[in-house]
Structures are given as C-alpha cells and as structure tokens.
Design a protein around this motif. Structure first.
Motif, mmCIF file in Angstrom:
data_model
loop_
_atom_site.group_PDB
_atom_site.id
_atom_site.type_symbol
_atom_site.label_atom_id
_atom_site.label_comp_id
_atom_site.label_asym_id
_atom_site.label_seq_id
_atom_site.Cartn_x
_atom_site.Cartn_y
_atom_site.Cartn_z
ATOM 1 N N GLY A 71 0.821 -1.221 0.000
ATOM 2 C CA GLY A 71 0.000 0.000 0.000
ATOM 3 C C GLY A 71 0.849 1.263 0.000
ATOM 4 O O GLY A 71 2.013 1.245 -0.397
ATOM 5 N N HIS A 72 0.208 2.362 0.426
ATOM 6 C CA HIS A 72 0.895 3.647 0.494
ATOM 7 C C HIS A 72 1.040 4.086 1.940
ATOM 8 O O HIS A 72 0.201 3.748 2.778
ATOM 9 C CB HIS A 72 0.093 4.703 -0.259
ATOM 10 C CG HIS A 72 0.178 4.548 -1.748
ATOM 11 N ND1 HIS A 72 -0.882 4.094 -2.495
ATOM 12 C CD2 HIS A 72 1.180 4.774 -2.614
ATOM 13 C CE1 HIS A 72 -0.533 4.045 -3.768
ATOM 14 N NE2 HIS A 72 0.719 4.456 -3.873
ATOM 15 N N VAL A 73 2.081 4.833 2.208
ATOM 16 C CA VAL A 73 2.155 5.523 3.507
ATOM 17 C C VAL A 73 2.193 7.025 3.249
ATOM 18 O O VAL A 73 2.676 7.482 2.221
ATOM 19 C CB VAL A 73 3.389 5.104 4.337
ATOM 20 C CG1 VAL A 73 3.217 3.703 4.890
ATOM 21 C CG2 VAL A 73 4.665 5.243 3.541
ATOM 22 N N TYR A 74 1.655 7.751 4.205
ATOM 23 C CA TYR A 74 1.517 9.213 4.054
ATOM 24 C C TYR A 74 2.279 9.925 5.157
ATOM 25 O O TYR A 74 2.360 9.441 6.285
ATOM 26 C CB TYR A 74 0.040 9.605 4.129
ATOM 27 C CG TYR A 74 -0.795 8.976 3.049
ATOM 28 C CD1 TYR A 74 -1.070 9.673 1.872
ATOM 29 C CD2 TYR A 74 -1.298 7.676 3.202
ATOM 30 C CE1 TYR A 74 -1.845 9.096 0.871
ATOM 31 C CE2 TYR A 74 -2.059 7.095 2.212
ATOM 32 C CZ TYR A 74 -2.340 7.798 1.042
ATOM 33 O OH TYR A 74 -3.096 7.235 0.060
ATOM 34 N N ALA A 75 2.824 11.078 4.822
ATOM 35 C CA ALA A 75 3.533 11.886 5.825
ATOM 36 C C ALA A 75 3.286 13.366 5.546
ATOM 37 O O ALA A 75 3.131 13.762 4.390
ATOM 38 C CB ALA A 75 5.029 11.580 5.786
ATOM 39 N N PRO A 76 3.210 14.180 6.599
ATOM 40 C CA PRO A 76 3.005 15.616 6.377
ATOM 41 C C PRO A 76 4.266 16.276 5.844
ATOM 42 O O PRO A 76 5.371 15.809 6.108
ATOM 43 C CB PRO A 76 2.671 16.142 7.767
ATOM 44 C CG PRO A 76 3.300 15.181 8.710
ATOM 45 C CD PRO A 76 3.288 13.850 8.028
ATOM 46 N N VAL A 77 4.077 17.356 5.098
ATOM 47 C CA VAL A 77 5.210 18.084 4.514
ATOM 48 C C VAL A 77 5.473 19.337 5.346
ATOM 49 O O VAL A 77 4.538 20.057 5.684
ATOM 50 C CB VAL A 77 4.857 18.506 3.063
ATOM 51 C CG1 VAL A 77 5.950 19.404 2.497
ATOM 52 C CG2 VAL A 77 4.666 17.283 2.201
ATOM 53 N N ASP A 78 6.724 19.573 5.677
ATOM 54 C CA ASP A 78 7.013 20.838 6.376
ATOM 55 C C ASP A 78 8.130 21.586 5.665
ATOM 56 O O ASP A 78 9.124 21.954 6.248
ATOM 57 C CB ASP A 78 7.355 20.599 7.851
ATOM 58 C CG ASP A 78 8.544 19.675 8.010
ATOM 59 O OD1 ASP A 78 8.785 18.881 7.087
ATOM 60 O OD2 ASP A 78 9.225 19.740 9.043
ATOM 61 N N ASP A 79 7.907 21.782 4.355
ATOM 62 C CA ASP A 79 8.962 22.410 3.540
ATOM 63 C C ASP A 79 9.275 23.827 3.980
ATOM 64 O O ASP A 79 10.406 24.264 3.922
ATOM 65 C CB ASP A 79 8.582 22.365 2.055
ATOM 66 C CG ASP A 79 7.265 23.015 1.761
ATOM 67 O OD1 ASP A 79 6.994 23.356 0.609
ATOM 68 O OD2 ASP A 79 6.483 23.198 2.724
#
Lengths: 129, 312
Positions: A71-79
C-alpha cells in the motif's frame, strides 16, 4: 434558497473540518503511516473518505505519499518550516495587542495552577484509555 | 428649577452596571453570560460617554461662539446651569482623552487583527487547519475570511486522537461564533470606561468557557474537553519560558467548570441585566430632557425673533 445555501455551507464546512482532522492526525503520528492508521485516529470517518482527503492533501502539497509494501504511507510536509515557525513566534512573542487578538487554546499557568491541574488530570479526571 | 441629582444619575447607573455585570455574568451559562456582559459593556460605556458629553456641553455651550450658533443666552445658561463649571470642564477634558484613547486602541487592535490574518493567510492549510512544525505546544484561532485554526505539531503530539478533536472543536467554536468580535468590543468599552475592566476580564472568560462548552457538545464528552485543556496547558507551560500576554481565563477554573454539571439557565441574572440596561437608558433620557429644557429656557429668554421658536 437561503436554506439551500445554508446546507451547502454546512457541507463545505464539514468537509473542511474533516480535512483538518486528517491533517492533524498525520502530524500527530510523527512518521509515515498508512491510511488505515489515520482512519483509526479520526473519530467517525469512513476509510474511503480518509483516502479521498489524503489524496486531496497530496494534491495541495501538504502531504507526501510513498509506496511501501502493498500500500501507500503518508507523511506531512514541512517544507516551509523555518519561515512558518519564525512567523508564528513573531505572532506570539509580540505580546500586547498581537497576542490578544489570537484566540489561544490555553493561557499561561502559575506554579499553583500547575499543581492543581496535575491533581485534576491524574486524580479526579476519569481516564478512559 | 433644575435638579442636579438627575443630571448625575446616568454616571451612577453605569457605575452600578460596571460592578454588578461581572458578578451576575459569571453566574450565567457561558453563552448567555458572554452576550449579556458584552451588551452591558456597550450600554455602560455608551451611557458613561454620552453623559460626560452632556455635562461637558453645559459648559461648552457657555462659550460665546457656541452660544451664537444656538442662539441662546450665555447669561441665562450660566444662571440656570445646575452643573458646576469646573466639573463640566473636567468632563470635557475626559471626553477628549477617551475619544483619543479609543481611536488609538481601535487602530492598534485592528492592525493586530489584520497583521495576524496576513501572517496566517500565507500558511498552507488543510481545510481550516494550518499545522506548523514547532515542538512548543500552541494552538490558536485567527479571525479572517475564512478564519484559520493554527496548531503546532508539538501540540498535536501531546494530545490523543479524541483530545485533538476537542481542541479543534474549541478553536472552531471561536471562529464560528465570531468570538474575536466579543473580545474586541469588550476591550474597547474598557478603554472608554476603565471601570469596565473587570467586566472585560469576566466577558473574555465567558467567551472562553462558551468555546469549551461548544466543544463539549461537538465531541459529546465534557470531561474529555477538560482533559484536553489540562494536558495542553501543562505541556505548553513546561515548554515555554517567556511569559506571554494571556487571553482567556485561568485554566484550572475552566477545567473545574467542565467537570461540574452544566450551569442551568439563570432567569434572575438575565432580568438583572435587562433592568440595569433599561435603567441606563431611562436615566440618560431624563438627563437629556433636562438639558434640553435648560437650553430651551436659555433660547427663549433673550426674546429671539419668532423664526427661532419651536413650532407649537
């Protein structure tokens, strides 16, 4: 007419609120997680809804998706973390009027308050975990 | 002919309102209390300022250029005026100071609101929520179109899933019910009339409690909201060293209130508010009427030509 607008507005708001909740759950997770894990920590949201919202957040560039296993894993972006954090500190540190216009969740505690809260949290509060 | 006592009655009534309103408001359910206290603050500040202006005008009206505009007799006005001239002059000074400080305060608060909104507009948001990477736990709502809830990652990590929902529900309640406007109005009334500062504090606390209770309804669990508040306050207190200007009220009071049964509807307190607000209006009307009669007497005394007589 006004009623339809009212309902539309309520629907839009509910969708926006769910989006916020999914984003909050991702940040709280602290690392990349699957949609199923996100769904567990967003009370009352269907799996497909969570998936749709995650896709939308990916499109907005707030969340990254990576293939992992089946499957997929998701992570927040803090660019823009540096810029944003600096901006927020300036918001809070200015004090006076600037701090007064922000509806903050909690205000500062005195030492006495802190002891009292510890007692309330660990004593009288019914713990449901 | 003109009784001095009614001339000062509005000052007395607005002072009573300033003392009674925080006391009565704290005893009401938060939503009703916030509304009642904000209305009372507006009426008390309005009464105080209008009354000062009326008293000041009895002296200002005696200045020859002003009297010529009426026109009325300075001599008659000076003889009949129940208000001490020095006192009226002081009132005029206070009115000027109040107008200037209210303008400055509105400008500063307005600028702060716009500045906060601008800074938060730049944040990428999912729905109504913007998350910033920051270990210090903070959360706040910013007024705007639409408003924004800003939460630090540090805050999201100290709360569990249900507590996060409670936090978001609390901040969304602030936005949904336009709580920023309540606190803005309360602040400005306290600038106009410093005797209303306790009312400003009580009103701000009621607004905070209103958001707490609203969150309690959304998550259908008041103790959960109490726990979220307690945990968030303890965590942010540990992480922070600098002292910040605190809005809202003492946190333990909010937690206790959420653990206690909800406050029932208090008709008595609401009636007290209504009676005092009405008393403000009536006393102000009496003063205005007396002042009008005073000036009318001064107008008719010097036998001004018929054109100036009111149509009877």
């Amino acid at each position: 007419m006004p009623e339809r607008n009212g309902r539309g507005e309520a629907r839009r708001r509910a969708r926006g609120e769910l989006e916020g909740e999914v984003l909050a759950a991702l940040w709280a997770a602290g690392g990349p997680v699957t949609a199923a894990v996100v769904q567990e920590s967003v009370p009352g949201a269907a799996y497909t809804t969570v998936l749709t919202i995650l896709t939308r957040l990916c499109d907005k560039g707030l969340v990254t998706r990576r293939r992992e296993g089946r499957g997929h894993v998701y992570a927040p972006v803090d660019d823009q973390a540096g810029v944003v954090a600096a901006g927020m500190h300036s918001l809070l540190d200015e004090g006076g009027d600037r701090a007064a216009v922000l509806a903050r969740f909690v205000s500062d505690l005195s030492d006495e308050d802190e002891q009292l809260l510890e007692q309330l949290l660990h004593g009288e509060l019914p713990d449901r975990e | 002919m003109f009784w001095p006592a009614p001339m000062y009655l509005p000052l007395l009534v607005s002072a009573v309102l300033a003392v009674v309103a925080p006391w009565a408001g704290r005893r009401m359910a938060p939503r009703a209390g916030a509304w009642a206290m904000t209305c009372a603050a507006v009426v008390a500040a309005g009464t105080w300022l209008t009354e000062l202006a009326i008293l000041a005008f009895t002296a200002v009206g005696q200045l020859p250029p002003v009297a010529a505009l009426g026109p009325w007799s300075v001599r008659v006005l000076a003889a009949e005026d129940p208000v001490d001239r020095e006192f009226a002059a002081v009132c005029a000074g206070v009115v000027l100071v109040v107008l200037v400080s209210a303008t400055v305060a509105s400008w500063r608060r307005g600028r702060a609101l716009v500045g906060a909104w601008r800074e938060c507009r730049g944040l990428a948001a999912g729905g109504d929520l913007a998350v910033v990477e920051d270990p210090v736990p903070t959360a706040f709502a910013v007024l705007g179109l639409p408003g924004r809830v800003v939460v630090s990652s540090g805050m999201l990590r100290v709360l569990d899933a249900r507590e996060r929902s409670a936090l978001l529900a609390h901040e969304r309640a602030h936005l949904r019910h336009r709580h920023h406007l309540f606190t803005l109005i309360l602040h400005l009334t306290a600038v106009v009339d410093p005797a209303l500062r306790p009312l400003e504090r009580a009103g701000a606390f009621a607004v905070e409690r209103w958001a707490d209770e609203d969150a309690g309804v959304v998550v259908s669990d008041r103790p959960l909201v109490a726990r979220a508040i307690a945990r968030a306050a303890l965590a942010s207190n540990r992480a922070r060293t600098a002292s910040l200007g605190a809005t809202g009220g003492p946190v333990p009071q909010r937690v206790r209130a959420l653990l206690a049964p909800p406050v029932p509807r208090r008709t008595g307190a609401a009636l007290a508010f209504a009676a005092l607000i009405a008393a403000c209006g009536v006393s102000l009307a009496i003063t205005a009427h007396d002042t009008e009669r005073l000036f009318e007497a001064a107008m008719h005394a010097p036998r001004v030509t018929g054109a100036r007589l009111p149509p009877r």
